[in-house]
Write a protein that holds these residues in place. Structure first.
Motif, short mmCIF file in Angstrom:
data_model
loop_
_atom_site.label_atom_id
_atom_site.label_comp_id
_atom_site.label_asym_id
_atom_site.label_seq_id
_atom_site.Cartn_x
_atom_site.Cartn_y
_atom_site.Cartn_z
N ILE A 195 0.94 -1.21 0.06
CA ILE A 195 -0.03 0.16 0.24
C ILE A 195 0.93 1.32 0.03
O ILE A 195 0.57 2.11 -0.76
CB ILE A 195 -0.98 0.08 1.32
CG1 ILE A 195 -2.01 -1.03 1.10
CG2 ILE A 195 -1.58 1.48 1.61
CD1 ILE A 195 -2.92 -1.48 2.51
N ASN A 196 1.88 1.26 0.78
CA ASN A 196 2.72 2.34 0.96
C ASN A 196 3.44 2.58 -0.28
O ASN A 196 3.80 3.98 -0.55
CB ASN A 196 3.83 2.26 2.15
CG ASN A 196 4.70 3.22 2.24
OD1 ASN A 196 3.96 4.41 2.52
ND2 ASN A 196 5.93 3.20 2.62
N LYS A 197 3.67 1.86 -1.38
CA LYS A 197 4.30 2.00 -2.55
C LYS A 197 3.13 2.46 -3.42
O LYS A 197 3.43 2.45 -4.79
CB LYS A 197 5.00 0.68 -2.86
CG LYS A 197 6.31 0.29 -2.03
CD LYS A 197 6.98 -0.99 -2.57
CE LYS A 197 8.07 -1.20 -1.63
NZ LYS A 197 8.94 -2.66 -2.08
N GLY A 198 2.00 2.82 -3.11
CA GLY A 198 1.04 3.01 -4.14
C GLY A 198 0.34 2.04 -4.90
O GLY A 198 -0.37 2.30 -5.78
N LYS A 199 0.68 0.73 -4.80
CA LYS A 199 0.05 -0.14 -5.48
C LYS A 199 -1.32 -0.64 -4.94
O LYS A 199 -2.02 -1.62 -5.84
CB LYS A 199 1.02 -1.39 -5.21
CG LYS A 199 2.38 -1.22 -6.16
CD LYS A 199 3.18 -2.30 -6.24
CE LYS A 199 4.44 -2.04 -6.84
NZ LYS A 199 5.56 -3.01 -6.75
N GLY A 200 -1.65 -0.18 -3.97
CA GLY A 200 -3.16 -0.58 -3.23
C GLY A 200 -3.33 -2.02 -3.07
O GLY A 200 -2.11 -2.73 -2.91
N LEU A 201 -4.29 -2.55 -2.52
CA LEU A 201 -4.56 -3.79 -2.07
C LEU A 201 -6.12 -4.37 -2.16
O LEU A 201 -6.93 -3.57 -2.10
CB LEU A 201 -4.35 -3.81 -0.58
CG LEU A 201 -4.22 -5.02 -0.01
CD1 LEU A 201 -3.17 -6.19 -0.29
CD2 LEU A 201 -3.79 -4.92 1.56
N SER A 202 -6.17 -5.44 -2.86
CA SER A 202 -7.60 -6.04 -3.42
C SER A 202 -8.48 -4.99 -3.91
O SER A 202 -9.45 -4.81 -3.61
CB SER A 202 -8.34 -6.40 -2.08
OG SER A 202 -7.56 -7.43 -1.48
N GLY A 203 -7.93 -4.28 -4.86
CA GLY A 203 -8.65 -3.19 -5.62
C GLY A 203 -8.71 -2.04 -4.96
O GLY A 203 -9.47 -1.08 -5.49
N TYR A 204 -8.24 -1.59 -3.77
CA TYR A 204 -8.28 -0.61 -2.88
C TYR A 204 -7.19 0.00 -2.87
O TYR A 204 -5.92 -0.51 -2.49
CB TYR A 204 -9.22 -0.92 -1.90
CG TYR A 204 -10.55 -0.70 -2.01
CD1 TYR A 204 -11.47 0.49 -1.47
CD2 TYR A 204 -11.47 -1.59 -2.57
CE1 TYR A 204 -12.82 0.70 -1.72
CE2 TYR A 204 -12.56 -1.49 -2.72
CZ TYR A 204 -13.50 -0.58 -2.48
OH TYR A 204 -14.89 -0.47 -2.71
N ASP A 205 -7.10 1.51 -2.53
CA ASP A 205 -5.91 2.03 -2.06
C ASP A 205 -6.30 2.77 -0.74
O ASP A 205 -7.67 3.00 -0.34
CB ASP A 205 -5.31 3.20 -3.14
CG ASP A 205 -4.17 3.75 -2.67
OD1 ASP A 205 -3.48 3.19 -2.12
OD2 ASP A 205 -3.72 4.84 -3.26
N PHE A 206 -5.13 2.98 -0.02
CA PHE A 206 -5.47 3.40 1.60
C PHE A 206 -4.68 4.59 1.84
O PHE A 206 -3.31 4.54 1.61
CB PHE A 206 -4.97 2.47 2.51
CG PHE A 206 -6.07 0.94 2.25
CD1 PHE A 206 -7.17 0.50 3.20
CD2 PHE A 206 -5.73 0.01 1.55
CE1 PHE A 206 -7.83 -0.45 3.10
CE2 PHE A 206 -6.39 -1.07 1.14
CZ PHE A 206 -7.56 -1.39 2.16
N LYS A 207 -5.32 5.38 2.44
CA LYS A 207 -4.49 6.77 2.83
C LYS A 207 -4.60 7.24 4.32
O LYS A 207 -6.07 7.00 4.55
CB LYS A 207 -4.97 7.94 1.96
CG LYS A 207 -4.66 7.89 0.37
CD LYS A 207 -3.33 7.82 -0.02
CE LYS A 207 -3.09 7.86 -1.43
NZ LYS A 207 -1.61 7.23 -1.75
N ILE A 208 -3.85 7.36 5.02
CA ILE A 208 -3.94 7.70 6.37
C ILE A 208 -3.89 9.25 6.62
O ILE A 208 -2.70 9.81 5.89
CB ILE A 208 -2.93 7.20 7.43
CG1 ILE A 208 -3.31 5.59 7.50
CG2 ILE A 208 -2.86 7.54 8.92
CD1 ILE A 208 -2.42 4.67 8.21
N PHE A 209 -4.46 9.79 7.17
CA PHE A 209 -4.27 11.53 7.51
C PHE A 209 -4.18 11.71 8.88
O PHE A 209 -4.99 11.12 9.67
CB PHE A 209 -5.63 12.13 6.97
CG PHE A 209 -5.67 12.03 5.55
CD1 PHE A 209 -5.11 12.75 4.48
CD2 PHE A 209 -6.57 11.08 4.87
CE1 PHE A 209 -5.02 12.65 3.18
CE2 PHE A 209 -6.66 10.97 3.39
CZ PHE A 209 -5.93 11.77 2.39
N ILE A 210 -3.37 12.30 9.22
CA ILE A 210 -2.69 12.78 10.52
C ILE A 210 -2.59 14.16 10.61
O ILE A 210 -2.06 14.74 9.77
CB ILE A 210 -1.57 12.06 10.97
CG1 ILE A 210 -1.50 10.72 11.01
CG2 ILE A 210 -1.02 12.57 12.58
CD1 ILE A 210 -0.45 10.03 11.14
#
Length: 158
Positions: free
Chosen positions: A101-116
């Motif tokens: 995910i951190n490399k921008g490839k996503g996981l199971s068709g989804y991308d994840f972004k954490i906002f702090i």
């Protein structure tokens, strides 16, 4: 009489071909629905896992930029490289997933972004993570959101 038989044969053949094509279309649509449901389920599960990892990251005061002995929440990169999480959890697969995910490839068709929050004091208490389809609507039709409360929200399907 022969012309009538030929016309009836053509009608029957057309009917059979149309039914076959409709069956194939329905089967394809059901497979797509199944894949979308699986992607949605995986996105929700992964958000809850991120929630758990975030809890451990903060609890163990891994990041304390203002040196007040209260940990701040971490980014996906920080969670993926967090050694104590690796020791306390047997989920090496998810740590690998965090790195993907951190490399921008996503996981199971989804991308994840954490906002702090940029404010360090707020970063001690608040964070949120979004999961959204990499390719709408092919990989997913909903976005998901979780924050420090552990409550998961889902968008209305598009």
């Amino acid at each position: 009489m022969l012309k009538i038989i030929i016309k009836i044969s053509l009608v029957i053949s057309s009917f059979i071909i149309i039914n076959f094509l409709l069956y194939k279309l329905a089967y394809r649509e059901s497979r797509e629905q199944e894949r979308l449901y699986e992607n949605h389920s995986n996105a929700r599960i992964n958000l809850f896992i991120i929630y758990d990892y975030q809890f451990l990251f903060k609890k163990n005061i891994t990041k304390d930029l203002n040196n007040n002995k209260i940990g701040e929440n971490g980014t996906i990169n920080e969670l993926a490289n967090y050694e104590i999480v690796k020791e306390k959890n047997s989920s090496e697969n998810f740590l690998t997933s965090l790195k993907i995910i951190n490399k921008g490839k996503g996981l199971s068709g989804y991308d994840f972004k954490i906002f702090i929050p940029n404010d360090i004091n707020l970063a001690e208490s608040y964070w949120c993570c979004y999961a959204f389809p990499l390719e709408y609507p092919e990989t997913g039709k909903s976005a998901f959101f979780i924050n420090e409360t552990g409550k998961l929200w889902k968008s209305i399907d598009g």
